[in-house]
Design an enzyme around this catalytic site. Sequence first.
Site, PDB file in Angstrom:
ATOM      1  NE  ARG A   1      -2.564  -1.227   3.566  1.00 12.61           N
ATOM      2  CZ  ARG A   1      -2.874  -2.398   4.103  1.00 12.61           C
ATOM      3  NH1 ARG A   1      -3.697  -3.225   3.474  1.00 12.61           N
ATOM      4  NH2 ARG A   1      -2.399  -2.761   5.274  1.00 12.61           N
TER       5      ARG A   1
ATOM      6  CG  PHE B   1     -10.719  -7.891  -5.361  1.00  9.14           C
ATOM      7  CD1 PHE B   1     -11.786  -8.780  -5.286  1.00  9.14           C
ATOM      8  CD2 PHE B   1      -9.986  -7.819  -6.550  1.00  9.14           C
ATOM      9  CE1 PHE B   1     -12.097  -9.612  -6.371  1.00  9.14           C
ATOM     10  CE2 PHE B   1     -10.295  -8.639  -7.631  1.00  9.14           C
ATOM     11  CZ  PHE B   1     -11.344  -9.536  -7.548  1.00  9.14           C
TER      12      PHE B   1
ATOM     13  CG  ASP C   1     -14.808  -5.209  -1.286  1.00  9.84           C
ATOM     14  OD1 ASP C   1     -13.590  -5.441  -1.201  1.00  9.84           O
ATOM     15  OD2 ASP C   1     -15.678  -5.947  -0.759  1.00  9.84           O
ATOM     16  CB  SER C   2     -18.642  -8.257  -3.427  1.00 15.44           C
ATOM     17  OG  SER C   2     -17.701  -8.914  -2.611  1.00 15.44           O
TER      18      SER C   2
ATOM     19  CG  ASP D   1      -5.192  -7.437  -2.312  1.00 16.79           C
ATOM     20  OD1 ASP D   1      -4.739  -8.596  -2.402  1.00 16.79           O
ATOM     21  OD2 ASP D   1      -5.273  -6.822  -1.228  1.00 16.79           O
TER      22      ASP D   1
ATOM     23  CB  CYS E   1      -3.335 -13.793  -0.783  1.00 13.23           C
ATOM     24  SG  CYS E   1      -5.112 -13.906  -0.969  1.00 13.23           S
TER      25      CYS E   1
HETATM   26  N1  SAH Z   1      -6.680  -4.664  -0.712  1.00  8.65           N
HETATM   27  C1  SAH Z   1      -7.409  -4.744   0.533  1.00  8.65           C
HETATM   28  C2  SAH Z   1      -7.717  -6.171   0.939  1.00  8.65           C
HETATM   29  C3  SAH Z   1      -8.551  -6.956  -0.059  1.00  8.65           C
HETATM   30  S1  SAH Z   1      -9.241  -8.401   0.592  1.00  8.65           S
HETATM   31  C4  SAH Z   1      -6.629  -3.998   1.612  1.00  8.65           C
HETATM   32  O1  SAH Z   1      -5.473  -3.592   1.364  1.00  8.65           O
HETATM   33  O2  SAH Z   1      -7.145  -3.826   2.706  1.00  8.65           O
HETATM   34  C5  SAH Z   1     -10.306  -8.935  -0.652  1.00  8.65           C
HETATM   35  C6  SAH Z   1     -11.623  -8.163  -0.765  1.00  8.65           C
HETATM   36  O3  SAH Z   1     -12.307  -8.679  -1.898  1.00  8.65           O
HETATM   37  C7  SAH Z   1     -12.584  -8.279   0.394  1.00  8.65           C
HETATM   38  O4  SAH Z   1     -12.895  -7.003   0.856  1.00  8.65           O
HETATM   39  C8  SAH Z   1     -13.853  -8.944  -0.199  1.00  8.65           C
HETATM   40  O5  SAH Z   1     -15.037  -8.367   0.305  1.00  8.65           O
HETATM   41  C9  SAH Z   1     -13.702  -8.633  -1.656  1.00  8.65           C
HETATM   42  N2  SAH Z   1     -14.296  -9.570  -2.628  1.00  8.65           N
HETATM   43  C10 SAH Z   1     -14.255 -10.915  -2.644  1.00  8.65           C
HETATM   44  N3  SAH Z   1     -14.773 -11.403  -3.783  1.00  8.65           N
HETATM   45  C11 SAH Z   1     -15.160 -10.328  -4.523  1.00  8.65           C
HETATM   46  C12 SAH Z   1     -15.764 -10.165  -5.814  1.00  8.65           C
HETATM   47  N4  SAH Z   1     -16.037 -11.222  -6.584  1.00  8.65           N
HETATM   48  N5  SAH Z   1     -15.992  -8.919  -6.246  1.00  8.65           N
HETATM   49  C13 SAH Z   1     -15.697  -7.845  -5.476  1.00  8.65           C
HETATM   50  N6  SAH Z   1     -15.123  -7.937  -4.266  1.00  8.65           N
HETATM   51  C14 SAH Z   1     -14.862  -9.155  -3.790  1.00  8.65           C
END
Ligand code: SAH
Length: 395
Positions: A212, A228, A250-251, A300, A340
Amino acid sequence: MTGELVLNPGREKSVLLRHPWIFSGAVQSVKGNPVSGETVDVVTSKGDWLCRAAYSPTSQIRARIWTWSQDEAVDEAYFSKRINTAIVNRQQLGLFKKSDAIRLIHGESDGLPGLVADIYGRVVVIQALSAGIDPWKMEIARILKEQTGAECIVERSDVEVRKLEGLDEFTGVLIGKEPAGEITINEAGLRFGVNVLRGQKTGFYLDQRENRMLAGNLAHGRRVLNCFSYTGGFTIHALAGGAEDVLSIDSSAEAISAARRNMELNDLPANRAIWMEADVFQALRNLRDRAETFDMIILDPPKFAPTAAHAARAARAYKDINLLAFKMLRPGGLLFTFSCSGGVTTELFQKIVAGAAQDANVNARVSHWMTQAADHPVALNFPEGHYLKGLVCEV
Ligand code: SAH
């Protein structure tokens, strides 16, 4: 009498190489009726002492090794010593200067198989991921409180993997008063609200801290797409770094509400951020169809492949989103792309991203190889501890 695991002939090899896991197929017999989580001695087929481990009768990982020293008992002093070493290691690396939210214990790599402990200001959150940790959790909580001065110890053992260990999920406060709402943490001068009881994982993705910060340093003047986005980690760093605007997807509605609060916490102008509650796979297609373009795209996603068995399906999902991202990058644009998934190696991930660039008809170079932050170390005897891989690709 202490229970005893007798290994099959030749299966002492990985133990002697100090790999901390003993698989069910390595065990010839179990003596003394140990219960789940109990400390057992592990011996070779000839009866030679090898190590002391936690027994887990239902898991494929039948035992996780506590110690290779015959004179080291597994007691409160043992946990106190290992926890202290882990905290001192992080102090020596200067990690508490970057943030007051730090992973204190990273399981096997800190010599404590199955234990995760994260500190958020004055609150420590633990996760017990294996049968061996469960019987010790109150002692561990007390030791963490004493060594960190934390006011409150929370347990977030609401994770699927506990099923494999024959354990139920558990969330609750072990010591102290339940934190009222969010805890505000400081990461490289930026503030984030963390809900340790309801947030994902233990509340925040600490492993992405360095990445980040890198994104923030490279974001100046760019139009950013953050996929995400969770509670806006990359978004906030990018805006603080001078990004022109950031579209975040994000979902989770809950994550997006938290992200909006984080914008306010950092006095960032709301008009430079757009939040979209959507499925990234669909949203990327819609953006492409509208011929949108960006100067920086962050991908991510959650874990698509927990183990190597899921690698093929995961590869298709990674390819899909990376291909769409490459198509929307302007010349000179940067793609921050992550995996990850423990089941996807760095080499495989790089191949998938290369395939995506090829199919998108884009020439791209890797400028940075990224990984999990230093408070998530990887013991050399436990390469499985390396799970987060990331590339910065410049087009
Ligand atoms: N980059 C973030 C962490 C991401 S974790 C940080 O630095 O804090 C992954 C995220 O993806 C979660 O918030 C989850 O809600 C979201 N997610 C999972 N599947 C998804 C999808 N199909 N579409 C959108 N968001 C999704």
